[in-house]
Design an enzyme around this catalytic site. Sequence first.
Site, PDB file in Angstrom:
ATOM      1  N   GLU A 183      42.599  18.914 -21.964  1.00 29.25           N
ATOM      2  CA  GLU A 183      41.605  19.693 -22.854  1.00 29.25           C
ATOM      3  C   GLU A 183      42.072  21.271 -23.346  1.00 29.25           C
ATOM      4  OE1 GLU A 183      37.575  20.736 -21.718  1.00 29.25           O
ATOM      5  OE2 GLU A 183      37.302  18.501 -22.411  1.00 29.25           O
ATOM      6  N   GLU A 252      36.998  10.730 -21.393  1.00 26.72           N
ATOM      7  CA  GLU A 252      35.496  11.480 -20.443  1.00 26.72           C
ATOM      8  C   GLU A 252      34.961  11.316 -21.938  1.00 26.72           C
ATOM      9  OE1 GLU A 252      35.861  15.498 -19.537  1.00 26.72           O
ATOM     10  OE2 GLU A 252      37.624  15.566 -18.575  1.00 26.72           O
TER      11      GLU A 252
HETATM   12  C1  GAL Z   1      35.419  18.312 -19.352  1.00 30.32           C
HETATM   13  C2  GAL Z   1      36.950  18.413 -18.407  1.00 30.32           C
HETATM   14  C3  GAL Z   1      36.333  18.689 -17.662  1.00 30.32           C
HETATM   15  C4  GAL Z   1      34.940  18.602 -16.799  1.00 30.32           C
HETATM   16  C5  GAL Z   1      33.856  18.594 -18.049  1.00 30.32           C
HETATM   17  C6  GAL Z   1      32.497  19.368 -18.066  1.00 30.32           C
HETATM   18  O1  GAL Z   1      35.277  19.364 -20.955  1.00 30.32           O
HETATM   19  O2  GAL Z   1      37.879  18.482 -19.046  1.00 30.32           O
HETATM   20  O3  GAL Z   1      37.408  18.258 -16.253  1.00 30.32           O
HETATM   21  O4  GAL Z   1      35.257  20.023 -17.152  1.00 30.32           O
HETATM   22  O5  GAL Z   1      33.935  18.704 -19.528  1.00 30.32           O
HETATM   23  O6  GAL Z   1      31.834  18.596 -17.147  1.00 30.32           O
END
Ligand code: GAL
Length: 846
Positions: A183, A252
Amino acid sequence: MRVMAVVLYGLFYLLALTTSFCFGANVTYDHRALVIDGRRRVLVSGSIHYPRSTPDMWPDLIQKSKDGGLDVIETYVFWNLHEPLRGKYDFEGRKDLVKFVKLVKEAGLLLHLRIGPYVCAEWNYGGFPLWLHFIPGIKFRTDNEPFKAEMKRFTAKIVDMMKQENLYASQGGPIILSQIENEYGNIDSAYGDGAKKYINWAATMATSLDTGVPWVMCQQKDAPNPIIDTCNGFYCDQYTPNSNSKPKMWTENWSGWFSAFGDPLPYRPTEDVAFAVARFYQLGGTFQNYYMYHGGTNFGRSSGGPFITTTYDYDAPIDEYGLLRQPKWGHLKDVHKAIKLCEEAIVATDPKTTSLGSNLEATVYKTESGKCAAFLANVGTQSDATVKFNGNSYNLPAWSVSILPDCKNVVLNTAKINSMSTVAKFVRQSSEDGAKETDAFSGWSWIYEPVGISSNNAITKPGLLEQINTTADQSDYLWYSLSFEMKGDEPFLKDGAKTVLHVDSLGHALQVFINGKVAGSGNGRNSNSKVSLDVPISLVPGKNKIDLLSSTVGLQNYGAFFDLKGAGVTGPVQLKGLQNGSTADLSSQLWTYQIGLKGEELGLSTGSSSLWVSQPALPKNQPLVWYKTTFDAPSGSSPVALDFTGLGKGEAWVNGQSIGRYWPTNIATSNGCTNSCNYRGSYSSNKCLKNCGKPTQLLYHVPRSWLQPSGNVLVLFEEAGGDPTRLSFATREVQSICSRVSESHPIPVEMWTADEETRKRAGPTLSLACPHSDQVISKINFASFGTPRGTCGSFSHGRCSSKRALSIIEKACIGSKSCSLRVSANTFGDPCAGTAKTLAVEASCA
Ligand code: GAL
């Protein structure tokens, strides 16, 4: 005989050779999908971070992932776990990455290895080792030579390890994908010109490691070829990658959200997760990953933050303790099956979407050979709709997607849950004679942690030091100590109790001791880590001592320059004589510092020291006490939790293993929670909150594999003050199972593969199954066919309900491991003709 042996040996050798060469898969990609051995694939993935559970739990978690319909397991690699000191590597126990990857392979699943090595992940310092910060001239995550050299060294080390073990798909292993960075695109503008150079360098560096499988960068719009840019978020259906030659991938899909001490607990409704998943595959996506599928536990001091809780449950489909969270797990399993039924059509072509009215969309995947799959969506948040599609009419509840693997019949609607639900709860352990729960513990001993400086390694410096630069995170704790003389005529003395000590700290928590006694304390929170205290104090003529105990609660893991966000008492520290308005600034005085606690230096966490005192008068509700006891493991095999009711704040160890920081007195804010959260409409991390006004985390996971039947040693360091005799054990159990299925639900997704006739005869079906193979349904707690109200665990009868439902269900289910009931008036009789009816059942297993 010998000839035979030689021939056999030769054959065996050949076989070994062919397995390692021929089973290697070729992984590439095109504009539609990842292509494995020439075949485009629709893949479903889920995150399990290996150090957030124990190796003993891994096989079960992986199997439950497979049973839930996952093809891929995703994990980050945690640099600070593996290289605590520069060049000193650790891959033992929970850190055994190779073992984890091999278990994934053994289960027949694939793996996405997100090396980072910056990972965010609510992990301490985003995964970076602290020593990195002290390399001269280093600047993190930008075009900086010292940083790039270290990042490359670690990335190459991990790639090399995987290669040595033949774990890349190209070598016959399960790894089909790797991630570099994480990110960075969200924050790269803060890094100016260095950002672009860095990301190009990272891409080239990663590619040069020659893994034989594609690399991704998430949230990186400008990811250079051949790196695939991917999406992270609660929804990614509108995402498009930066080149038409790259597939639409979602690394994600946040299945819930993390929690922080002092905040309520977020949860994400199942219907909304299912909606987001279906929308993604509807609009051309072919790879999505649940972050998290199993969140687990932040053992030790691994949680990031600041203030991330020890639990990393995340409201994920598998809960912190490894139990299925139902109906989330089951409904998503159904969604995966439904999507897989469309795979052939999805991968063969581009989707074609048309509007069926306001907020109503139909997407069709139609191949030349006549394969056809369709998705019908109602993205409106208010009203259900009936749409016409291909000459048929379909009911679409608000905020839902229907999946039609043949462009005609609905196999699933994301808002209609066929899966059963479970109500899990913690059952307190009490001994058989009904004595107090705490009898599990066999007596307590203790050691006082001294207030202020007690170590020979203390340092004295003028001015206030930033904490992380001073401790290098060797400990959560830093003592700031100052001694000074008060002459008889000082205004601060005359004001007596009206003198106030003002302390400003960057965080995260602070305790103030005046002349050896607690005078005040405070802490920040996840949204603002700063602490500002005004403590009324009484000074004495002559020598006075101020001791400030500053503690960190997980180092920052997110944001531009997160690594430079400091902690500790950076001042000002002032004495304010309120009556006459005079102020003395103590900030630039000669302060003495001690990194960490005496007890840490002595290694008290293992329990083995000759200093433990055990007399009847156990100190209670006093700050800075180490406690120790022994206990027998709770009986049975259910997951174990320690209930920290009665304790304040600190860290706990079981048989030398840290179960994490505990803080039951940190209470979640009292507003923002909803009794029931409407899944219709865009989700955000503060939309659905629970546990307002209660301790954010009272129960802490003690992995079974850390326990022996008896003689376990528990050590606590209690910072604020508490009563350890109030500690108790609980086990995580499924209390009841339930389900609620209406006459308008689709037939079970498994029925799809049955022949046409069987399918026609089938109808909506309610199924229940006990969670453990050695259990049977022992009791029907509730049954209603009609218009039942409420949710699992709190059903009640509505205006209409069949009189026969209970007895019919008892007959069909009691004594069986599982049972299925057709939801229809033919089964139960019709208690209210003309009304749409629903069957709701709650049962217990034993
Ligand atoms: C994203 C990040 C993850 C985790 C998630 C929130 O921005 O890539 O590693 O932090 O947010 O749980």
